[in-house]
Design an enzyme around this catalytic site. Sequence first.
Site, short mmCIF file in Angstrom:
data_model
loop_
_atom_site.label_atom_id
_atom_site.label_comp_id
_atom_site.label_asym_id
_atom_site.label_seq_id
_atom_site.Cartn_x
_atom_site.Cartn_y
_atom_site.Cartn_z
N LYS A 13 0.53 -1.53 -0.43
CA LYS A 13 -0.15 0.07 -0.13
C LYS A 13 0.76 1.52 0.01
O LYS A 13 0.37 2.01 -0.67
CB LYS A 13 -1.05 -0.08 1.33
N ARG A 88 -9.69 1.57 9.61
CA ARG A 88 -9.45 0.04 8.81
C ARG A 88 -10.78 -0.78 10.31
O ARG A 88 -9.77 -1.55 10.00
CB ARG A 88 -8.58 -0.07 10.17
N ARG A 127 10.75 -7.40 5.07
CA ARG A 127 10.73 -5.72 5.33
C ARG A 127 12.09 -5.11 5.56
O ARG A 127 11.85 -5.82 7.22
CB ARG A 127 9.80 -5.46 5.36
N ARG A 138 11.16 -2.99 11.20
CA ARG A 138 10.33 -1.96 11.62
C ARG A 138 9.85 -3.11 13.20
O ARG A 138 9.79 -4.18 12.76
CB ARG A 138 8.46 -1.82 11.31
N ARG A 149 -0.71 -9.12 13.62
CA ARG A 149 -0.90 -7.83 12.92
C ARG A 149 -2.44 -8.14 11.52
O ARG A 149 -3.13 -7.56 10.97
CB ARG A 149 -0.67 -6.41 11.72
P1 AMP Z 1 0.74 1.21 8.76
O1 AMP Z 1 1.90 1.81 9.02
O2 AMP Z 1 -0.65 1.15 8.11
O3 AMP Z 1 1.18 -0.86 8.62
O4 AMP Z 1 0.68 1.19 10.07
C1 AMP Z 1 1.38 1.00 11.30
C2 AMP Z 1 0.57 0.57 12.45
O5 AMP Z 1 -0.05 2.11 13.21
C3 AMP Z 1 -0.81 -0.02 12.71
O6 AMP Z 1 -0.34 -1.17 12.80
C4 AMP Z 1 -1.71 0.71 14.24
O7 AMP Z 1 -0.87 0.31 15.38
C5 AMP Z 1 -1.77 2.14 13.42
N1 AMP Z 1 -2.54 2.43 12.95
C6 AMP Z 1 -2.57 3.29 11.65
N2 AMP Z 1 -3.73 3.52 10.65
C7 AMP Z 1 -4.32 2.62 11.72
C8 AMP Z 1 -6.25 2.80 11.99
N3 AMP Z 1 -6.43 4.04 10.41
N4 AMP Z 1 -6.63 2.97 12.88
C9 AMP Z 1 -5.81 2.57 13.94
N5 AMP Z 1 -4.21 2.44 13.59
C10 AMP Z 1 -3.66 1.77 12.81
#
Ligand code: AMP
Length: 200
Positions: A13, A88, A127, A138, A149
Amino acid sequence: MRVVLLGPPGAGKGTQAQIIAARLGVPAISTGDIFRANVSGQTELGQKAKQYMDAGDLVPDAITVAMVKDRLAEPDAKAGFLLDGFPRTIAQAEQLRSSLADLGQGLDCVLELVVDEDELVRRLSGRRMLVDGEMVQREDDKPETVRHRLEVYREQTSPLSGFYDSAGLLAQINAIGEIEEVTGRAMEALGAADAGRQDA
Ligand code: AMP
């Protein structure tokens, strides 16, 4: 155009969001990036979000929705945006719909990147990202957290496909392949959504 990019962790993404947003001439808004910037900057928001992120859990809707509302109110998002990693949950999607409706706006397309789970686990565990000149993993890409996740995605986020399909907004694309190939499929799907919008 107002676009949401949907897809499990590891579907690509972030990469696609940057390329597609540049092609559409709209900002790519990634809630994960905004949270990570706040964690590094040790802001109050970052302190609230960190524990959830490290555990691979979702940050509570109230915190996330308020943050996105502020971001969407910035001038560069007036003419369009591409949201990456938001919504989400169904509750977030409903809040997004009502915030946009208040502004007389609506989404044009929800593009879902589809990748099977074995491929996701393989991608996420390999990654790395660049931090201060070093390639690091990460915290939430560690194998146990990755599995969690993906579970969170299945339970809380995957129902959004049906939600947006019922709204006539969903376009699904196969996200396995070279980056340019996937971008090509995405632009084609967005082109079709745009044509549909102009006909409507
Ligand atoms: P990502 O980089 O999109 O994988 O986001 C990393 C982390 O940020 C996720 O595992 C969540 O802990 C938090 N996060 C990102 N976007 C959201 C969202 N829309 N709602 C809740 N938590 C989020």
